[in-house]
Design a protein around this motif. Sequence first.
Motif, PDB file in Angstrom:
ATOM      1  N   ALA A 143      -3.427   7.180   3.408  1.00 40.43           N
ATOM      2  CA  ALA A 143      -3.991   5.862   3.063  1.00 40.43           C
ATOM      3  C   ALA A 143      -3.102   5.039   2.145  1.00 40.43           C
ATOM      4  CB  ALA A 143      -5.385   6.037   2.443  1.00 40.43           C
ATOM      5  N   LYS A 144      -1.812   5.334   2.149  1.00 41.95           N
ATOM      6  CA  LYS A 144      -0.901   4.631   1.249  1.00 41.95           C
ATOM      7  C   LYS A 144      -0.091   3.610   2.037  1.00 41.95           C
ATOM      8  CE  LYS A 144      -0.572   8.500  -1.983  1.00 41.95           C
ATOM      9  NZ  LYS A 144       0.324   9.453  -2.695  1.00 41.95           N
ATOM     10  N   ILE A 145      -0.598   2.390   2.134  1.00 41.07           N
ATOM     11  CA  ILE A 145       0.100   1.335   2.859  1.00 41.07           C
ATOM     12  C   ILE A 145       1.330   0.936   2.065  1.00 41.07           C
ATOM     13  CG2 ILE A 145      -0.074  -0.980   3.832  1.00 41.07           C
ATOM     14  CD1 ILE A 145      -3.077  -0.573   4.044  1.00 41.07           C
ATOM     15  N   PRO A 146       2.516   1.057   2.643  1.00 40.17           N
ATOM     16  CA  PRO A 146       3.739   0.818   1.872  1.00 40.17           C
ATOM     17  C   PRO A 146       3.996  -0.668   1.649  1.00 40.17           C
ATOM     18  CG  PRO A 146       4.304   1.298   4.145  1.00 40.17           C
ATOM     19  CD  PRO A 146       2.807   1.483   4.023  1.00 40.17           C
ATOM     20  N   LYS A 147       4.810  -0.956   0.663  1.00 39.09           N
ATOM     21  CA  LYS A 147       5.189  -2.339   0.387  1.00 39.09           C
ATOM     22  C   LYS A 147       5.998  -2.932   1.542  1.00 39.09           C
ATOM     23  CE  LYS A 147       3.383  -2.643  -3.761  1.00 39.09           C
ATOM     24  NZ  LYS A 147       2.279  -3.598  -4.065  1.00 39.09           N
ATOM     25  N   GLU A 148       6.595  -2.060   2.366  1.00 40.25           N
ATOM     26  CA  GLU A 148       7.349  -2.540   3.525  1.00 40.25           C
ATOM     27  C   GLU A 148       6.428  -3.188   4.564  1.00 40.25           C
ATOM     28  OE1 GLU A 148       9.823   0.556   1.575  1.00 40.25           O
ATOM     29  OE2 GLU A 148       7.697   0.361   2.094  1.00 40.25           O
ATOM     30  N   ALA A 149       5.145  -2.931   4.448  1.00 39.86           N
ATOM     31  CA  ALA A 149       4.159  -3.534   5.350  1.00 39.86           C
ATOM     32  C   ALA A 149       3.424  -4.629   4.591  1.00 39.86           C
ATOM     33  CB  ALA A 149       3.181  -2.476   5.870  1.00 39.86           C
ATOM     34  N   GLY A 150       4.014  -5.793   4.495  1.00 40.01           N
ATOM     35  CA  GLY A 150       3.429  -6.888   3.749  1.00 40.01           C
ATOM     36  C   GLY A 150       2.098  -7.328   4.318  1.00 40.01           C
ATOM     37  N   PHE A 151       1.151  -7.619   3.440  1.00 34.99           N
ATOM     38  CA  PHE A 151      -0.154  -8.113   3.862  1.00 34.99           C
ATOM     39  C   PHE A 151      -0.049  -9.585   4.244  1.00 34.99           C
ATOM     40  CE2 PHE A 151      -3.696  -5.172   2.181  1.00 34.99           C
ATOM     41  CZ  PHE A 151      -2.917  -4.039   2.385  1.00 34.99           C
ATOM     42  N   VAL A 152      -0.971 -10.022   5.071  1.00 37.53           N
ATOM     43  CA  VAL A 152      -1.047 -11.433   5.416  1.00 37.53           C
ATOM     44  C   VAL A 152      -1.201 -12.283   4.163  1.00 37.53           C
ATOM     45  CG1 VAL A 152      -3.554 -11.321   5.834  1.00 37.53           C
ATOM     46  CG2 VAL A 152      -2.200 -13.136   6.884  1.00 37.53           C
ATOM     47  N   THR A 153      -1.891 -11.775   3.156  1.00 37.83           N
ATOM     48  CA  THR A 153      -2.058 -12.507   1.899  1.00 37.83           C
ATOM     49  C   THR A 153      -0.739 -12.692   1.175  1.00 37.83           C
ATOM     50  OG1 THR A 153      -2.748 -10.341   1.070  1.00 37.83           O
ATOM     51  CG2 THR A 153      -4.470 -11.962   1.453  1.00 37.83           C
ATOM     52  N   GLU A 154       0.117 -11.670   1.228  1.00 38.24           N
ATOM     53  CA  GLU A 154       1.413 -11.774   0.563  1.00 38.24           C
ATOM     54  C   GLU A 154       2.297 -12.793   1.256  1.00 38.24           C
ATOM     55  OE1 GLU A 154       2.251  -7.440  -1.282  1.00 38.24           O
ATOM     56  OE2 GLU A 154       1.818  -7.419   0.865  1.00 38.24           O
ATOM     57  N   VAL A 155       2.234 -12.811   2.593  1.00 36.96           N
ATOM     58  CA  VAL A 155       3.038 -13.781   3.345  1.00 36.96           C
ATOM     59  C   VAL A 155       2.482 -15.191   3.165  1.00 36.96           C
ATOM     60  CG1 VAL A 155       3.809 -14.474   5.649  1.00 36.96           C
ATOM     61  CG2 VAL A 155       3.765 -12.045   5.019  1.00 36.96           C
ATOM     62  N   LEU A 156       1.166 -15.342   3.304  1.00 35.27           N
ATOM     63  CA  LEU A 156       0.578 -16.680   3.146  1.00 35.27           C
ATOM     64  C   LEU A 156       0.732 -17.185   1.718  1.00 35.27           C
ATOM     65  CD1 LEU A 156      -2.702 -16.500   5.267  1.00 35.27           C
ATOM     66  CD2 LEU A 156      -0.451 -17.352   5.919  1.00 35.27           C
ATOM     67  N   GLY A 157       0.692 -16.264   0.751  1.00 36.88           N
ATOM     68  CA  GLY A 157       0.867 -16.674  -0.640  1.00 36.88           C
ATOM     69  C   GLY A 157       2.223 -17.329  -0.876  1.00 36.88           C
ATOM     70  N   GLU A 158       3.219 -16.881  -0.137  1.00 37.24           N
ATOM     71  CA  GLU A 158       4.553 -17.488  -0.255  1.00 37.24           C
ATOM     72  C   GLU A 158       4.656 -18.805   0.518  1.00 37.24           C
ATOM     73  OE1 GLU A 158       7.784 -14.856   0.536  1.00 37.24           O
ATOM     74  OE2 GLU A 158       7.540 -13.900  -1.422  1.00 37.24           O
ATOM     75  N   ASN A 159       3.586 -19.132   1.232  1.00 35.75           N
ATOM     76  CA  ASN A 159       3.568 -20.360   2.014  1.00 35.75           C
ATOM     77  C   ASN A 159       2.467 -21.309   1.545  1.00 35.75           C
ATOM     78  OD1 ASN A 159       5.498 -20.198   4.607  1.00 35.75           O
ATOM     79  ND2 ASN A 159       4.771 -18.143   4.098  1.00 35.75           N
ATOM     80  N   GLY A 160       2.128 -21.221   0.264  1.00 40.52           N
ATOM     81  CA  GLY A 160       1.245 -22.200  -0.337  1.00 40.52           C
ATOM     82  C   GLY A 160      -0.237 -21.908  -0.264  1.00 40.52           C
ATOM     83  N   TYR A 161      -0.617 -20.726   0.199  1.00 41.15           N
ATOM     84  CA  TYR A 161      -2.028 -20.385   0.321  1.00 41.15           C
ATOM     85  C   TYR A 161      -2.547 -19.694  -0.945  1.00 41.15           C
ATOM     86  CZ  TYR A 161      -2.511 -21.532   5.274  1.00 41.15           C
ATOM     87  OH  TYR A 161      -2.586 -22.204   6.471  1.00 41.15           O
ATOM     88  N   THR A 162      -3.808 -19.953  -1.260  1.00 39.19           N
ATOM     89  CA  THR A 162      -4.527 -19.176  -2.256  1.00 39.19           C
ATOM     90  C   THR A 162      -5.439 -18.223  -1.498  1.00 39.19           C
ATOM     91  OG1 THR A 162      -4.487 -21.011  -3.815  1.00 39.19           O
ATOM     92  CG2 THR A 162      -6.074 -19.262  -4.233  1.00 39.19           C
ATOM     93  N   ASN A 163      -5.471 -16.955  -1.923  1.00 42.69           N
ATOM     94  CA  ASN A 163      -6.113 -15.903  -1.136  1.00 42.69           C
ATOM     95  C   ASN A 163      -7.328 -15.316  -1.851  1.00 42.69           C
ATOM     96  OD1 ASN A 163      -4.004 -15.834   0.990  1.00 42.69           O
ATOM     97  ND2 ASN A 163      -2.708 -15.147  -0.701  1.00 42.69           N
ATOM     98  N   TYR A 164      -8.457 -15.333  -1.147  1.00 45.77           N
ATOM     99  CA  TYR A 164      -9.716 -14.845  -1.703  1.00 45.77           C
ATOM    100  C   TYR A 164     -10.224 -13.671  -0.868  1.00 45.77           C
ATOM    101  CZ  TYR A 164      -9.549 -19.451  -3.886  1.00 45.77           C
ATOM    102  OH  TYR A 164      -9.163 -20.558  -4.595  1.00 45.77           O
ATOM    103  N   GLY A 165     -10.598 -12.588  -1.535  1.00 41.22           N
ATOM    104  CA  GLY A 165     -11.151 -11.421  -0.866  1.00 41.22           C
ATOM    105  C   GLY A 165     -12.544 -11.133  -1.360  1.00 41.22           C
ATOM    106  N   LEU A 166     -13.449 -10.842  -0.417  1.00 41.50           N
ATOM    107  CA  LEU A 166     -14.840 -10.548  -0.779  1.00 41.50           C
ATOM    108  C   LEU A 166     -15.380  -9.446   0.110  1.00 41.50           C
ATOM    109  CD1 LEU A 166     -14.752 -14.107  -0.631  1.00 41.50           C
ATOM    110  CD2 LEU A 166     -16.345 -13.417  -2.441  1.00 41.50           C
ATOM    111  N   GLY A 167     -16.135  -8.530  -0.521  1.00 41.09           N
ATOM    112  CA  GLY A 167     -16.809  -7.493   0.244  1.00 41.09           C
ATOM    113  C   GLY A 167     -16.057  -6.187   0.282  1.00 41.09           C
ATOM    114  N   LYS A 168     -16.247  -5.475   1.383  1.00 39.37           N
ATOM    115  CA  LYS A 168     -15.703  -4.120   1.522  1.00 39.37           C
ATOM    116  C   LYS A 168     -14.183  -4.144   1.627  1.00 39.37           C
ATOM    117  CE  LYS A 168     -15.665  -0.267   4.814  1.00 39.37           C
ATOM    118  NZ  LYS A 168     -16.386   0.440   5.878  1.00 39.37           N
ATOM    119  N   TRP A 169     -13.542  -3.257   0.896  1.00 42.49           N
ATOM    120  CA  TRP A 169     -12.084  -3.112   0.892  1.00 42.49           C
ATOM    121  C   TRP A 169     -11.677  -1.891   1.712  1.00 42.49           C
ATOM    122  CZ3 TRP A 169      -7.987  -5.853   0.443  1.00 42.49           C
ATOM    123  CH2 TRP A 169      -6.747  -5.304   0.075  1.00 42.49           C
TER     124      TRP A 169
END
Length: 770
Positions: A143-169
């Motif tokens: 269950a250890k997702i590596p940093k080499e697998a960037g999340f959509v939030t990390e990519v969108l964050g570099e493109n001007g998005y603010t990222n909100y997460g709610l609920g089950k992780w």
Amino acid sequence: MEYKKREDKPWAKYVNKFPMVGTAALSAAILLGGCQAQTEEAGANKAPQEDAENQAMTDEKTNVMYVVLDDAGFSDLGSFGSEISTPNIDELAENGLKYNNFHAAPVCSPTRASLLTGRNNHAVGMGNVANFDFGEGDPSRRAKIPKEAGFVTEVLGENGYTNYGLGKWHITPTVELSPAGPYDRWPLGRGFDRYYGNLEDSSDQFRPELFRDNSPVPFPDEEGYHYSEDIVANAEQNITDHVSIRPDDPFFMYLAFGAQHMPHQVPEEYIEMYEGKYDEGWDVIREHRFEKQKEIGIIPEDAELAPRDPNVPAWDSLNDDQKKLYARFMETYAGFLTHTDEQIGKLMDSLEEMGELDNTLIVLISDNGASFSGGEHGAVNQALAYNKVPAEFESLMEKYDQIGGEQTNSDYPSGWSQVSNTPFAGFKGSTHAGGIRTPMIVHWPNGMEAEGEVREQFTHVSDITATIYDVLGIDTPDQLNGVEQMDVTGISFAETFDKPDVETGKNTQYFEHSGKRTIYHDGWKAISVHEPGTDFEEDEWELYNVTEDFSELNNVAADHPELLEELIGLWNEEAEKNNVFPLSENFLEGLGNVPEGNMRAKSSFTYYPGMSHLSESAAPLTLDRNHEITIPINYNKGDEGVLLALGNDKSGYTFYVKENRLHYEYHNGTDRFIITSDKKLDEGENLITYSFENTGKNQGTGSLFVNKELIGETEIITLPLKTSFEGLDIGKDLLYPVSPEYADEGSFPFTGEIEKVQYDFEESEYILAE
């Protein structure tokens, strides 16, 4: 083209003032080189028009929202054939697109990992659910997702998005879900700017274990509280704040409901809405759904209905009490989903009122097929269900009036699960269609002309984020935060938005869960049938022509032996690329694993009073392990309260002082094992010691001492895999009380002084699954 005002839709009062790009430009813009062009090494899929220049589908601000239902089957939504009332979700489908060939992973954590990274789940280390750790020899199942697998939030964050997460992780190793972290795999460590919800695999809907950002927070102790309502209220607050202050900036929102996962809990009035609705039984309701699916075009006219699962009895064979109980479980499930739909409606209303609905690209999915965890009769205790302890019918019937409420952790019988998965065979956890084919709805008025249409292209959960990058014109970075990135293996299906018959280039997709294997390739599926305890090389393989056989029911393996061998070879190739090996059939057994390197793999743990609530998955694992718990206290006559509690009213253990006496209680979900001191505690310093000696599988002797003097002992039958679904408290018992003896005392805080609580084990490591 210009956006067409929907006068007949309740969400159409705001006319989109932004022009769309022209059709010709749209066709050129759909397919990206960056996230679609796949090398042979990256995967067997080949996207068309790989030389197309990266270009956004719209020049205007586009928000993105992922809405994830949990354990909802293919047919559960009204727009996919259900009798359950889901008008708000159906409105999204009516104004958007329904995908009837969408595939998730067989269980939740792998789906979420693929969804948020755009990559195959094993390749990013999520070969199974995040509760399990199979050790260094099985790196794709830690269950250890590596940093080499960037999340959509990390990519969108570099493109001007603010990222909100709610609920089950549920995509962080659950052993890391302590109030002290480590936080690098938590939502804020993976690109989210704000987070509010539960980090574990499931949540009580009335008293959840909540986190805001990186901090545990008490659940809102208010009348009528419900978790689904709470996360949506927080989502509305996030959007209101964002749009009020930064109206020109886009946002990304990940909204993951606990519904429809066990426990099924909902206010009574929603259950009453369905009173009598399911008296006809699961065979009749499944037939009704099947016919409705054909009527609304969600399945082809020539589709077949899977035969009833051999472990599900015919409804007509049941007695009156069984029918009454089983119908109540389904009434609860249906009410739970209708309640969830209402919360989605509230959020859509908020988006509309702020003028953000039409320019928000919404993707709604379920994370896997419907679950059979309720077993033959259904379940009212999650701990028993997860520990594979079958419920007795009589004990369930005694809880009939409590099903859906705080006193139960309800789950419906597997007969209703098969209804949820209509028309398919199989359940959650299977790589047959019932485990992996779920509904997907895409709603984006600013980005698509089509309304209410069905799309039949093969799609996979990893394709969703690839599609988002595509429509936004984002090239996936070679490096992110200084870390070289893995290829995004998902394939964009954006061109399907306005081209119903277009080929996306999604030619191949493998699936695997606990040794069950499936490969899709060019309209065919090969599925392994594994018998537990046998060598994987002995597996039989089935073959389905899914272009002609929608429900995957006609096994043609004998007619195409060479093709089957090719597909098996292709599965092995894809498995090798994505780090699937070694294969293992273990699943729930992983709950009891503490291998070397796991944060629970210590011989001693010391906790101090005032420590925040600790997740059960991060607390010391005591099951079948010789251990000792010591609690030095300072006691004055009249002091009382909880010294240590792990669990809730469904299962767990607790040490508490009441009426000047020390009490210990272990509840295994069925029986309570109690030690009570005959002697009152002496004033001053007292050393409380509890010793457990394992005497056999899931049993042992518990001994309680005060100042090294034995005050009592008892034989205990323990749960085999997981003690409880509520965590550990020092000096109090938050949420649900473990013992009914202090249930009326609130959290029952200890009024004396606790120096510390210490756990000691003979061995630091413990491996249950072989």
